[in-house]
Structures are given as structure tokens and as C-alpha cells.
Design an enzyme around this catalytic site. Sequence first.
Site, short mmCIF file in Angstrom:
data_model
loop_
_atom_site.label_atom_id
_atom_site.label_comp_id
_atom_site.label_asym_id
_atom_site.label_seq_id
_atom_site.Cartn_x
_atom_site.Cartn_y
_atom_site.Cartn_z
CG ASP A 68 -18.00 0.71 -0.35
OD1 ASP A 68 -17.34 0.18 -0.93
OD2 ASP A 68 -18.29 0.25 0.63
CG ASN A 115 -8.18 1.10 -1.91
OD1 ASN A 115 -8.63 2.01 -2.19
ND2 ASN A 115 -8.66 0.15 -1.26
#
Length: 252
Positions: A18, A66
Site C-alpha cells: 500500500d 480495485n
Amino acid sequence: MNSAASSRVPRHIAIIMDGNGRWAMQQGKPRLHGHEAGVHAARTIVRAGRDAGVEALTLYAFSSENWLRPATEVSFLLELFIRTMAVELDTLHDEGVRVRFIGDRTALPSNLLAIIEASERRTASNPGMVLVIALGYGGRQDLVQTVRALGAQIEAGALKAADLDEKTLRDALDLGDLPDPDLLIRTGGEYRISNFLLWHLAYTEFYFSDILWPDFSSADFHQALAWFAERERRFGRTGAQVHSERGDQDAQ
């Protein structure tokens, strides 16, 4: 850190990579530049894991959520996967790494599917570390698909509902043939698992780092390993039971 602790290398490490977008913004560059930088970090950590003796490394590359990102970013990420595998596959194969992909492949473009299948075929017999790339993966999705598959077996008479147990369900999941992760690393300063490996993380040690993924180095990775080595993994037992079992093992 004592020698006994230093020898405790996790068999399986899962990583939530991340911070790519925030890293790019800090550099005054578009988010997409952060994803490219993240590939370089992934390359470094794959080598570090292999060299440390890790048996399996699972990278959360693209989640089922996503797909909701802007279309330009999704297209760029999919193209980046294609370019990365085209460049990295020879090296991974030469190093004995076995490459696997998990996740829903139904929405992936045909050229990416071809590279995924070719990568898995080419490295299937490699004896080294298993590199699992979670692409279009979601933990809830994994569980739903597994339950559907087991339900179909029950409807077909190949499985009895009464015979369902934890092992049956676990074996049918995407990572059913690998040990559960011993260690989860999440970079970027967030403290959640984001629908990643929901079943498999039941007794995993969680290591959270504020470092954004493109800046996460081999030294940072080894710091996480050192932290893990000092953990006392009880699995629901008391500390006294753990130490007693260790004493029995030492006496053998």
C-alpha cells in the site's frame, strides 16, 4: 536478537503493498508513476524473501475492489502487469521461483491471461520459493466461490454435507495447498486487511509499517522478519503451554 530467534523465518509471508499513489503525490508526480515505482520495490522484496529462505510469498497486487478505480488507472495497472511479467519471468524462472496467480480471472484481458498461464506452466516444476500474485482477488469472493464449488459437489452426490469440515473448506480455497501465512506485512500506515485472505489470516502475525510501498526496502523487510522472530505464537494456548512444548522438543 538471539540465534534461536534469528532462525525463525516465516514459512509464508503475505504483503499488502500500500502507498503507491500517495508516494507519487509526495513526489509531485501522477499516481501511475507510483505504481511503476512499486514494481521496483516488489522486485527487491521478492529477492529478499527468497534469499531469507521464505517458502511462499503472496503479494496483494490488485484487489476485487480495485476494478472500481478510474478506468485509466485500471488499464494502466493491467498493462503494467503484462510488461512486468514479460521482463521478470526469465529471471524468476532461472532463480527457481514458482509463480502462481490467485483471484477471479474472468474480467482479465486475453493478453494478460496468456501471460499468467504461460508463467504458471513454465515455472510449475521449480523447486524454490512460491510467488503468489493476488490479481482480481477478494477474500469474500474466494469464500463464496469455494462454497459454491462445494455445494455443487453436494448436489452431484460427490460430497456429503455432513462431511464438510474446516479442512475440506480450506483445501478448496485459492491457497488451499499452501501453509497459512505466518506473517502479514502491510505498508503505507493503514491498519486493516482490506478483504485479503480472510480465512487464512486467522492466526497470522500482523506487521504494520508507515513506510509507503515504493520506499519499502530489503532492510525494512528484514526488520519485519526480526520483529516476527521475537513473537510468541500461542495459537490460543497459554504461554506456559508453549514453553512446555518447546521444552519437550528441546529434550528430544
